[in-house]
Design a protein around this motif. Structure first.
Motif, mmCIF file in Angstrom:
data_model
loop_
_atom_site.group_PDB
_atom_site.id
_atom_site.type_symbol
_atom_site.label_atom_id
_atom_site.label_comp_id
_atom_site.label_asym_id
_atom_site.label_seq_id
_atom_site.Cartn_x
_atom_site.Cartn_y
_atom_site.Cartn_z
ATOM 1 N N SER A 194 0.835 -1.191 0.000
ATOM 2 C CA SER A 194 0.000 0.000 0.000
ATOM 3 C C SER A 194 0.876 1.250 0.000
ATOM 4 C CB SER A 194 -0.937 -0.004 1.193
ATOM 5 O OG SER A 194 -0.169 -0.033 2.369
ATOM 6 N N ARG A 195 2.186 1.087 0.357
ATOM 7 C CA ARG A 195 3.098 2.243 0.307
ATOM 8 C C ARG A 195 3.721 2.400 -1.071
ATOM 9 N NH1 ARG A 195 7.434 3.048 4.539
ATOM 10 N NH2 ARG A 195 7.324 5.077 3.538
ATOM 11 N N LEU A 196 3.381 1.511 -1.975
ATOM 12 C CA LEU A 196 4.023 1.526 -3.304
ATOM 13 C C LEU A 196 3.938 2.891 -4.001
ATOM 14 C CD1 LEU A 196 5.441 -0.147 -5.525
ATOM 15 C CD2 LEU A 196 3.200 -0.691 -6.431
ATOM 16 N N PRO A 197 2.797 3.579 -3.940
ATOM 17 C CA PRO A 197 2.731 4.866 -4.665
ATOM 18 C C PRO A 197 3.781 5.872 -4.201
ATOM 19 C CG PRO A 197 0.564 4.180 -3.912
ATOM 20 C CD PRO A 197 1.528 3.236 -3.304
ATOM 21 N N GLN A 198 4.350 5.668 -2.987
ATOM 22 C CA GLN A 198 5.329 6.649 -2.497
ATOM 23 C C GLN A 198 6.727 6.383 -3.054
ATOM 24 O OE1 GLN A 198 5.048 6.510 1.773
ATOM 25 N NE2 GLN A 198 2.857 6.150 1.648
ATOM 26 N N PHE A 199 6.872 5.240 -3.731
ATOM 27 C CA PHE A 199 8.211 4.903 -4.219
ATOM 28 C C PHE A 199 8.318 5.190 -5.701
ATOM 29 C CE2 PHE A 199 7.628 1.395 -0.898
ATOM 30 C CZ PHE A 199 8.008 2.237 0.118
ATOM 31 N N LYS A 200 9.539 5.584 -6.104
ATOM 32 C CA LYS A 200 9.778 5.842 -7.524
ATOM 33 C C LYS A 200 10.579 4.706 -8.109
ATOM 34 C CE LYS A 200 9.788 10.883 -7.466
ATOM 35 N NZ LYS A 200 10.718 11.957 -7.114
ATOM 36 N N GLU A 201 10.398 4.519 -9.413
ATOM 37 C CA GLU A 201 11.217 3.529 -10.124
ATOM 38 C C GLU A 201 12.622 4.132 -10.242
ATOM 39 O OE1 GLU A 201 10.769 -0.011 -11.676
ATOM 40 O OE2 GLU A 201 9.216 0.953 -12.837
ATOM 41 N N GLU A 202 13.680 3.339 -9.844
ATOM 42 C CA GLU A 202 15.037 3.905 -9.906
ATOM 43 C C GLU A 202 15.626 3.738 -11.298
ATOM 44 O OE1 GLU A 202 14.179 1.569 -7.839
ATOM 45 O OE2 GLU A 202 14.519 2.171 -5.766
ATOM 46 N N ALA A 203 16.764 4.378 -11.460
ATOM 47 C CA ALA A 203 17.499 4.221 -12.723
ATOM 48 C C ALA A 203 17.990 2.776 -12.812
ATOM 49 C CB ALA A 203 18.669 5.172 -12.755
ATOM 50 N N SER A 272 6.783 -4.852 -8.608
ATOM 51 C CA SER A 272 5.912 -3.715 -8.290
ATOM 52 C C SER A 272 4.460 -4.034 -8.591
ATOM 53 C CB SER A 272 6.390 -2.540 -9.117
ATOM 54 O OG SER A 272 5.327 -1.740 -9.449
ATOM 55 N N LEU A 273 3.556 -3.369 -7.900
ATOM 56 C CA LEU A 273 2.122 -3.672 -8.089
ATOM 57 C C LEU A 273 1.272 -2.436 -8.246
ATOM 58 C CD1 LEU A 273 3.058 -6.200 -6.140
ATOM 59 C CD2 LEU A 273 0.633 -6.565 -6.309
ATOM 60 N N LEU A 274 -0.031 -2.689 -8.177
ATOM 61 C CA LEU A 274 -0.982 -1.601 -8.401
ATOM 62 C C LEU A 274 -1.449 -0.955 -7.112
ATOM 63 C CD1 LEU A 274 -2.970 -2.995 -11.228
ATOM 64 C CD2 LEU A 274 -2.572 -0.612 -10.832
ATOM 65 N N ALA A 275 -1.447 0.349 -7.051
ATOM 66 C CA ALA A 275 -1.802 1.039 -5.811
ATOM 67 C C ALA A 275 -3.288 0.968 -5.578
ATOM 68 C CB ALA A 275 -1.374 2.473 -5.907
ATOM 69 N N SER A 276 -3.666 0.422 -4.457
ATOM 70 C CA SER A 276 -5.093 0.447 -4.147
ATOM 71 C C SER A 276 -5.353 1.756 -3.431
ATOM 72 C CB SER A 276 -5.456 -0.710 -3.244
ATOM 73 O OG SER A 276 -4.936 -0.457 -1.974
ATOM 74 N N SER A 306 -5.771 5.582 4.464
ATOM 75 C CA SER A 306 -5.635 5.980 3.066
ATOM 76 C C SER A 306 -4.957 7.326 2.916
ATOM 77 C CB SER A 306 -7.002 6.029 2.414
ATOM 78 O OG SER A 306 -7.778 6.949 3.114
ATOM 79 N N ASP A 307 -4.659 7.960 4.014
ATOM 80 C CA ASP A 307 -4.123 9.308 3.874
ATOM 81 C C ASP A 307 -2.612 9.350 3.897
ATOM 82 O OD1 ASP A 307 -6.782 10.859 5.711
ATOM 83 O OD2 ASP A 307 -6.571 10.285 3.620
ATOM 84 N N LEU A 308 -1.986 8.348 3.339
ATOM 85 C CA LEU A 308 -0.532 8.322 3.355
ATOM 86 C C LEU A 308 0.051 9.541 2.665
ATOM 87 C CD1 LEU A 308 0.004 4.634 2.431
ATOM 88 C CD2 LEU A 308 0.276 5.706 4.626
#
Length: 1770
Positions: A194-203, A272-276, A306-308
């Motif tokens: 659920s924290r996935l949206p806070q991470f960026k894909e690295e180089a 990586s997955l889909l942000a719920s 949900s307010d991450l």
């Protein structure tokens, strides 16, 4: 005040220290030893520090954590002590004592994770050891899930996860512990993803570096020998003294004597997955997690987390939450090197660990975790037990539910390849839990990621289809059910079905997934056994899902279309408003954009467009074209796979490949078409004839930058390498040439490349072919290098390259297509799938919901309606029936929205079958229908749908009308529908359901008695009356039909589209009585509905009028005998006329249609005369002012005459015999010629009015001059004096035989009057009087017709209509009785056929009604006489009124005309016009009533006549008109009165005759002077004398004997006084008239001359020589030659033009003789000496042949009469 947190830490210190001291090892120790014990020592230090501070935050977290962590790490402590330390650490975490914002927090957390994952303790017994493990789990869970957990590094997270996995998969541990570990993992995975949206894909480089560091191991977890023991130095606290013991404690824990504790080594993963929308659940309070069972129920709900994203808000979550921990992470850059804490303070961790900064965890650990979870699901890995696979699936489900992984390529790659592959393999396993879980994961994948998984989705759906259709007996039913449920669930995803259709059915090289699945589902909804199972309902559910979504979109579109108008106005308003113009407009624009713009997948701003489409949303036509092309391609492919040339030729014929062949195009097709047989491709491209094609084929590959073995691998996957060496050589040469060229010629020569390529193929065979391996040992690398020595242009190849090449081939075989099976083949197929997915073919169009509903519905409605019908039919469960009905309704709504009338018809027809209305017999219908809920539901649905969507109903109307008919027959319709308007009934209503009465009372009573005797008891009980159940059922049926509201179909028909209305009418018209199906009541019912529908649609009746008219024509004109249906049709026609005449656009057509009544067969018309009479009365009362043309008035008056007086309809109206076989029997009204006399065509059903007039004119007496003028001016005028001439009956007609003395000028119209109905006559007279008495209704168009009609009624009412009754009464009643009997018989016969009705339903209230008067006529003549007397008096009054008002009426018309432009027709108000058109006919009418048998009428008529003749207006008439008054009125009257009119009333007759004679002499004397100017005066005078003579001998009493001489004397004296008898020329002084007069008088009053004039009579010849005197007719009749005597004569001097056939007189002898049976006697003019005043004129006098007899001196004796006039003359 001291911080409470310090007390908490101090308390925990006490607990742990106490436990350590209690331990047996310490019991003997002295306090001094405590100082040296490192664990107790560090606790002592901590106490010191805590005593000197006020706030716990004053020290680093590491400081107060370190002693506890040392206990956890120490391998000398026992389990309970370690457990206490762990509990303390957990408490610190859950109480939030470690401040996440503290700069040293990261280091403390890292230390903690390290210590707990490497916990060591001395094992005692397994149970208490497990308690410690449980606590480890608890600490790890709390650590990861509390906010400080965000500081963990990637490595730590992986270690934590792996620790949990080890506990989970250690089978020696208790199940409770394993399950706790499982729950802990679920929570952790949920949080991480659920924290996935806070991470960026690295180089890429960064990813690579991390990948090496992190590795989670899956296999061999239960083999303790493989566990690595690892030392790990704890991190020293920053501000603390270094630890005393420099040595790190050994990381070891003994679970039990035999094994160790699981631990995790640093490792990592990618994915990586889909942000719920919701974040993970938090930890709960320690108490709940101790058990490890309660994962997150008491913790915060998912939504609370949900307010991450609120990175800058430090507020805690709402107080309602039981959990005290704030869950707030920074969303922006946790993975950055500079760490920003949740409060937004940026700091760079200075803590060094192995020389690297502590970076908070991010995508790398998630990727590794995801990879690890996927690896757990691999069924091919023998290490993976079922439990592990199940666990993996469960955690993947959580991961996919918690996150949207679309935006993370590294995770997507894992999904596309390994995950999908493993899932599909799991679908084939027979373990239900794995099967179910994998289906669930598949759903999550395709719900969110289908855009990236086009090929995978196709494969998945095919697998599901295989499972559903599998015939394998071993396959559990549940698996099929699950597969179907999975389909239904996918179908429910918005626009999923549409995407299937667009991306697969409309793509050339994919299966027709949507079509195939629809067929499969439809087939599956039909139970083979007849038993409904869940699978059938699920299939139906899936089909209905498409319908549901389409219907929802249609509804939305309907709403939108209304909203769109509003939004347009809104937008306009917003732009106009200036106050907050920009904001408002922007907001609105945005709203509109959201409303109308296609929603696009978030990750791509503009989706890629597939090559096959012209746009991202192709139109329907484009899709149709693609699907057509696809069919052709499939056929071509099949033919190619059998014989390559044939396939290519077929595609050329169809235009898919160009002619002549374009090699590049063919090569491209061979490459892109996966359905082609690889072997056939190999043969085709290697064919010598296709050398150029081979070049093109090789050019389609991209070999640039590939090593030769890689290029060859790609090349050989595209086709099957043939076995012949020359062919292989050709294929490889072309390949190496191309490869060498694009890679910049790496070898010395092309041949070197060819040799190397060949060597690779040989190596592949050597290493992997089983047959070769059996005989030889596979080649080594040295042998391979040796074989290729000096091949590269006498040099060696690069040895490293050869080594790589050798290893690549050895490790992975080059798979030849269609050669392998099993895993190798699966791997090959999968690699092809992935490869195709990466090409543009893998582009998956994501569509807005509802895009192609029209196309989808076209494909699904057939199977869906079939399935719905089946399920509705077979199911007994109310819910399922309701579901089916809802399905039907939705299909109907969609069909209506898109205007698919065929769909709607199909649906209505299906539903009509279920109503049982058409299949059940009428007798049982109420019971069956009333007790069948399903049938009632179906009926309600049918009617409701017809009400709602009748607009698109076409064929279905027939079925609905059949159902209505059945309801009518079964008497279930509401009363209002079976009651119809009627003119004759007192209450204006009549029921169509006629009451049954036995056809013959006496007979039926006997019969019923016999029946009663013969019936058995059971049958008898059936007859007693319906049972209560039946009655209840009938009541239920009636109630149901009431709810259906069938009447609304009629009332709402005005809203139907024209086409639908026409179909509805067609359905009603098709119901006509025939032998089997319908009887006349049915037809009457349908006719009534039709009429009501027409009246509802008055506004557009002109569109449908012709149809209705033809139907009414068919019903009225064709029948040969009257019946209920004819009666209803007649009434219906009149009702229509009454209502529609007010509409100007249609009134003329409606009036024309009334002629249908005149076309009816006379006996039939007379049967319905009363209805017509009452109807016409109503019509004229309401609409007389709307009738403007003579033609229409002619129709109406003809009708009045036919029904009121029994006149035969004009012959021209009767259908000609030729047209009987003609269906319509009539042309359209518009086709009728209106005023073309010449076009008398009898071929068509009827004649036009103008022809009718022509018919009249053929049999007319010559007209007056005015007529001639009018006629020559081109107008055909009806009437004038010729209307009153006798319309001569045909020769030898009955009338003539009975009465040979037909007066040439008759008082009658010469109409052959048939029988008439008294009430009709009364009503018609009432109607007439209504018209006459209202001056507004008397117009030039109808005046003469009106006069004529009055005269017809006069004739009909003469003698109270007795003439008819005597003659026809018996016949009339017989016919009616026989009709009743016959009708009954007909019904009996029909009932005997066993089909429809009880036989005795024959006679009815209606029939008995129509006979009541006639019976009354027979029985009670008195009332009849009063009525008929009244009629005659009314008529007299009418004639008198008209007579007196005529002059003023005409002068007012003439006045009006003067103001208007005289358009051809002029109205003259002179006396001559008045005489011919009005006065003369009216006088004739009154005169005719003077001949009535009833004394009262006679006397009144005479009075009226006297008044009329002596009225002032008539003084203006000139001599000729007065002559015609004698000839046409008085003489015929006197002739008639000679008959024995009223034998009963002798004295009355005497008086009448006397009054008539007196009247004659009065009129003669009053108008003597004008009469004298007539050239025919002598003839007139002689005729008067003849009558005097006759009347002398007529009476039996002395009344006339006395009166006549007196009158005569009076006349003679007046004439003498006037000097009429004197002549100066003659020798006697008297004129010839004197002599002739006395010659005539002598015959009957020989002594009168002496009495009056005393002179002596000079005897002499009767006539002077030289004068042809035709007056004297000798007693024995002498034949007169007609040719000699026939000369032209008219009322005026001018001859009659030929255009008007003047009959019976003709202009010259050459003209054809008249149609009269005998020429009239023509009297030549007298010689001039006799003429008094005026020049001699050669005008003949027409005398009545009847008078000739009267001239004979012989008295009239009643002897045998001659048969015809001509005989008499002879």
């Amino acid at each position: 005040m001291v911080d409470k947190s310090i007390y908490i830490v101090q308390g925990e210190i006490g607990t742990v220290v106490g436990a350590i001291k209690r331990n047996s090892r310490w019991n003997t120790h002295t306090p001094l030893d405590e100082e040296q014990d490192p664990l107790l020592n560090s606790f002592g230090h901590l106490k010191e520090i805590l005593n000197h501070i006020q706030e716990l935050s004053d020290v680093e977290p590491n400081v107060f954590l370190r002693p506890f962590l040392e206990v956890v790490r120490s391998e000398d402590t026992t389990g309970p002590i370690t457990g206490l330390a762990l509990t303390s650490v957990n408490k610190f975490l859950s109480y939030g004592l470690i401040d996440a914002d503290h700069e040293a927090a990261a280091e403390a957390i890292e230390n903690m994770a390290d210590a707990v994952t490497h916990a060591r303790f001395v094992g005692t017994d397994p149970a208490s050891d497990e308690v410690v493990l449980m606590k480890i789990l608890q600490v790890l869970r709390t650590l990861l899930l509390t906010p400080v957990g965000a500081h963990l590094t990637n490595e730590s997270v992986c270690e934590i996860m792996q620790s949990c996995f080890r506990i989970c998969f250690e089978m020696r541990l208790s199940e409770l512990l394993r399950k706790s570990a499982e729950h802990t993992l679920v929570d952790m995975v949920q949080l991480l993803f659920s924290r996935l949206p806070q991470f960026k894909e690295e180089a890429k480089s960064f990813v690579g570096a991390n990948m090496k560091k992190l590795k989670m191991r899956a296999g061999g977890m239960s083999e303790s020998s493989k566990w690595k023991k690892q030392k790990r130095s704890p991190r020293p606290p920053r501000h603390m003294v270094r630890r005393e013991n420099g040595e790190n404690p050994l990381c070891y824990a003994s679970l039990s004597p035999s094994g160790g504790v699981p631990f995790i080594e640093p490792g990592s993963s990618t994915s990586s997955l889909l942000a719920s929308d919701s974040a993970a659940s938090s930890t709960s309070s320690p108490t709940t997690t101790d058990s490890g069972l309660d994962t997150c129920s008491k913790a915060t709900s998912r939504e609370d987390l949900s307010d991450l994203e609120q990175c800058n808000s430090a507020t805690a979550l709402p107080g309602s939450e039981p959990d005290p921990l704030p869950f707030l992470w920074n969303s922006s850059s946790i993975h950055d090197i500079d760490y920003v804490n949740p409060r937004g303070v940026r700091f760079t961790p200075s803590t060094q660990r192995d020389g690297a900064s502590l970076i908070p965890y991010g995508l790398p650990c998630l990727r590794e975790l995801f990879r690890f979870l996927i690896s757990l699901t691999n069924p091919q890995d023998r290490h993976n037990t079922d439990a592990m696979m199940h666990m993996g699936l469960q955690l993947l489900t959580v991961a996919l539910e918690s996150a949207h992984i679309t935006n993370y390529q590294s995770l997507l790659g894992l999904v596309k390849d390994e995950l999908c592959r493993h899932l599909f393999q799991l679908l084939s396993v027979d373990r239900m839990n794995l099967y179910t879980s994998s289906i669930r994961v598949c759903f999550l994948l395709f719900e969110s990621l289908r855009v990236h998984l086009k090929f995978q989705l196709e494969m998945y759906l095919k697998k599901l289809i295989d499972i559903i259709t599998s015939e394998n007996i071993k396959m559990p039913f549940e698996m099929k059910e699950m597969a179907l449920e999975a389909l239904v669930q996918l179908w429910r995803i918005p626009s999923f079905v549409t995407e299937l259709y667009i991306n697969y059915d409309c793509d050339f090289y994919f299966s027709n997934l949507f079509e195939d699945l629809t067929k499969l589902l439809s087939k599956n909804a039909f139970p083979v056994s007849g038993q409904l199972y869940t699978t059938h309902l699920l299939s139906l559910e899936a089909l209905l899902t498409v319908i549901d979504s389409t219907e929802a979109h249609c509804q939305a579109k309907v709403l939108n279309s209304t909203q769109q108008d509003q939004s347009d106005t809104l937008l306009a308003e917003a732009e106009a408003s200036t106050t907050n113009g920009t904001d408002a407009t922007a907001a609105l624009r945005w709203k509109l954009i959201q409303m109308f713009i296609v929603s696009r997948p978030a990750e791509k701003r503009a989706p890629k467009k597939p090559q096959r489409f012209s746009s991202c949303l192709p139109d329907s036509q484009e899709l149709v074209d693609i699907r057509t092309k696809k069919k052709l391609l499939i056929t071509g492919t099949e033919q190619f796979n059998q014989k390559s040339k044939k396939g290519i030729q077929f595609l050329q014929e169809k235009g898919l490949l160009s002619s002549p062949l374009d090699n590049d195009q063919v090569a491209q097709w061979l490459r892109e078409n996966p359905r082609l047989d690889k072997k056939m491709i190999g043969e085709y491209v290697s064919d010598r004839k296709n050398m150029e094609l081979l070049d093109s084929f090789v050019n389609t590959f991209t070999f640039q930058g590939l090593r030769i073995d890689e290029a060859l691998r790609l090349y050989l996957e595209a086709f099957r390498l043939p076995g012949e060496a020359p062919v292989i050589q050709r294929l490889l040469e072309t390949f190496t040439d191309n490869w060498h060229k694009v890679n910049g010629s790496p070898f010395v020569t092309n041949d070197a490349g060819f040799a190397l390529a060949y060597a690779v193929i040989m190596l592949n065979t050597d290493q992997h072919n089983h047959n070769v391996r059996k005989q030889n040992i596979p080649m080594t690398i040295e042998q391979f290098k040796k074989n290729l020595k000096g091949v590269n242009g006498n040099k060696d190849f690069d040895q490293d390259m050869l080594e790589d090449l050798y290893n690549a081939i050895k490790n992975e075989e080059i798979v030849m297509p269609d050669e392998q099976s099993g895993l190798v083949k699966d791997n090959y197929v999968w690699s092809v799938l992935l490869h195709r997915g990466a090409t543009p073919e893998g582009v998956f169009l994501h569509l807005p919901p509802g895009s192609y509903d029209h196309d989808l519905f076209t494909m699904t409605w057939g199977p869906t309606i079939a399935a719905l019908s089946y399920v509705f039919d077979k199911s007994l469960d109310d819910n399922i029936i309701q579901k089916a009905i809802t399905g039907f309704r939705k299909c109907a709504m969609i069909a209506a929205h898109y205007g698919f009338s065929d769909v709607f018809d199909n649906l209505i027809i299906s539903l009509c079958k279920f109503t049982t209305l058409s299949s059940e017999s009428v007798e049982n219908l109420p019971t069956v229908f009333g007790s069948n809920n399903k049938a009632q539901t179906a009926a309600k649905t049918v009617f409701d749908l017809a009400h709602r969507h009748g607009n698109i109903l076409r064929e279905g109307w027939k079925n609905i009308m059949d159902a209505m008919l059945q309801l009518f027959r079964a008497e279930l319709l509401p009363k209002a529908m079976v009651e119809v308007e009627d003119f004759v009934e007192p209450n204006g209503k009549i029921s169509l359901q006629r009451v049954e009465t036995p056809s013959n009372r006496g007979e039926s009573a006997v019969l019923s008695f016999v029946n009663w005797l013969t019936l058995s008891g059971a049958e008898q009980s059936g007859l007693r009356g319906p049972s209560t159940e039946n009655q209840e059922a009938k009541q239920a049926a009636i109630l149901c039909i009431k709810q259906c509201d069938p009447e609304k179909l009629i009332t709402e028909s005005k809203f139907l589209q024209l086409e639908s209305l026409q179909e509805l009418m067609k359905a009603l018209i098709s119901v006509t009585p025939d032998e089997e199906t319908y009887d006349e009541e049915d037809a009457a019912f349908c006719l009534e509905m039709l009429l009501r529908i027409i009246l509802e649609n008055r506004d557009r009746v002109s569109c449908v009028w012709q149809t209705v008219r033809d139907h009414l024509c068919h019903l009225c004109v064709h029948p040969n005998e009257s019946c209920f249906l004819v009666e209803r049709a007649v009434v219906g026609l009149l009702r229509l006329a009454i209502r529609l005449l007010r509409r100007e656009d249609i009134s003329s057509q409606v009036l024309l249609s009334l002629r249908l009544l005149l076309m009816m067969k006379p006996p039939v018309l007379s049967r319905v005369s009363r209805e017509v009479a009452f109807g016409l009365h109503e019509l004229l009362k309401t609409n007389a002012a709307n009738i403007h043309s003579t033609d229409d008035w002619f129709t109406l008056f003809s009708l009045l005459e036919c029904i009121g007086a029994g006149v035969k309809p004009p012959a021209s109206f009767q259908l000609a015999s030729t047209s009987t076989d003609n269906d319509t029997g009539a042309l359209s009204d518009s086709e009728l010629p209106s005023h073309h006399v010449s076009e008398v065509s009898l071929d068509r059903g009827y004649t036009s009015d103008s022809e009718i007039y022509t018919e009249h004119s053929k049999t007319r007496i010559p007209r007056s001059t005015t007529d001639v003028d009018v006629a020559s001016s081109g107008w055909l005028v009806v009437g004038k004096d010729d209307l009153e001439m006798s319309k001569t009956p045909p020769v030898n007609s009955k009338a003539q035989l009975n009465n040979p003395l037909v007066n040439q000028y008759s008082l009658t119209l010469g109409q052959d009057l048939g029988q008439h109905d008294t009430k009709s006559l009364i009503k018609c007279v009432e109607t007439l009087s209504f018209i006459v008495r209202d001056a507004a209704h008397v117009t030039p168009d109808n005046f003469e017709l009106c006069v004529r009609a009055i005269r017809v009624f006069v004739e009909a009412s003469l003698n109270g209509g007795y003439r008819n009754h005597d003659k026809k009464k018996s016949h009339k009643y017989d016919s009616s009785k026989s009709r009743m009997r016959k009708k009954a018989g007909g019904r009996d016969k029909e009932a005997g056929g066993g089909t429809r009705r009880a036989g005795s339903r024959a006679s009815n209230q209606r029939l008995s009604r129509s006979h009541s008067d006639e019976e009354e006529d027979e029985g009670v003549p008195a009332s009849y006489h009063t009525v008929s007397l009244q009629v005659s008096q009314d008529l007299l009054d009418l004639m008198h009124t008209l007579h007196t008002r005529a002059a003023s009426i005409y002068s007012s018309w003439a006045e009006e005309q003067r103001h208007l432009e005289a358009a051809g027709r002029k109205i003259e108000a002179d006396s001559q016009t008045l005489w011919t058109s009005c006065w003369c006919p009216l006088l004739q009418g009154i005169a005719w009533l003077c001949c009535d048998a009833r004394r009262q009428v006679r006397m009144q008529a005479l009075t009226y006549l006297q008044r009329a003749l002596l009225v002032h207006d008539l003084q203006t008439l000139d001599a000729t008109e007065w002559e015609s008054c004698f000839n046409k009125v008085l003489f015929p009257l006197l002739t008639k009165l000679l008959d024995n009119i009223s034998p009963a009333d002798v004295s009355g007759m005497e008086e009448t005759r006397m009054r008539a004679c007196t009247l004659l002499s009065k009129v003669f004397l009053q108008h003597l002077s004008p009469l004298l100017s007539l050239p025919t005066f002598a003839a007139l005078w002689l005729t008067i004398l003849d009558f005097m003579d006759k009347y002398m001998h007529a009476g039996s009493s002395d009344l006339l004997l006395e009166a006549i001489p007196e009158s005569l004397k009076n006349m003679l004296l007046v004439m003498d006084t006037a000097g009429i008898f004197h002549s100066a020329d003659s020798r006697t002084g008297y004129s010839d008239l004197w002599e002739i007069t006395w010659e005539r008088i002598v015959c009957f009053l020989p002594h009168l001359r002496e009495e009056l004039f005393k002179q002596t009579v000079i005897p002499g010849t009767p006539c002077r020589t030289g004068t042809t005197c035709a007056y004297w007719v000798p007693p024995s009749p002498v034949p007169v030659n007609p040719a000699e005597t026939r000369t032209s004569r008219s009322d005026r001097s001018s001859p009659v033009p030929h255009s008007i056939p003047s009959v019976p007189l003709t202009t010259s002898p050459a003209m054809s003789p008249s149609p009269l049976s005998q020429s009239p006697l023509i009297l030549q003019p007298l010689a001039s000496p006799l003429q008094v005043g005026g020049p001699p004129m050669s005008l003949p006098i027409i005398l009545n042949p009847a008078l000739i007899e009267a001239t004979s001196p012989v008295p009239l004796l009643p002897g045998p009469r001659p048969t015809s006039l001509s005989d008499e003359v002879k």
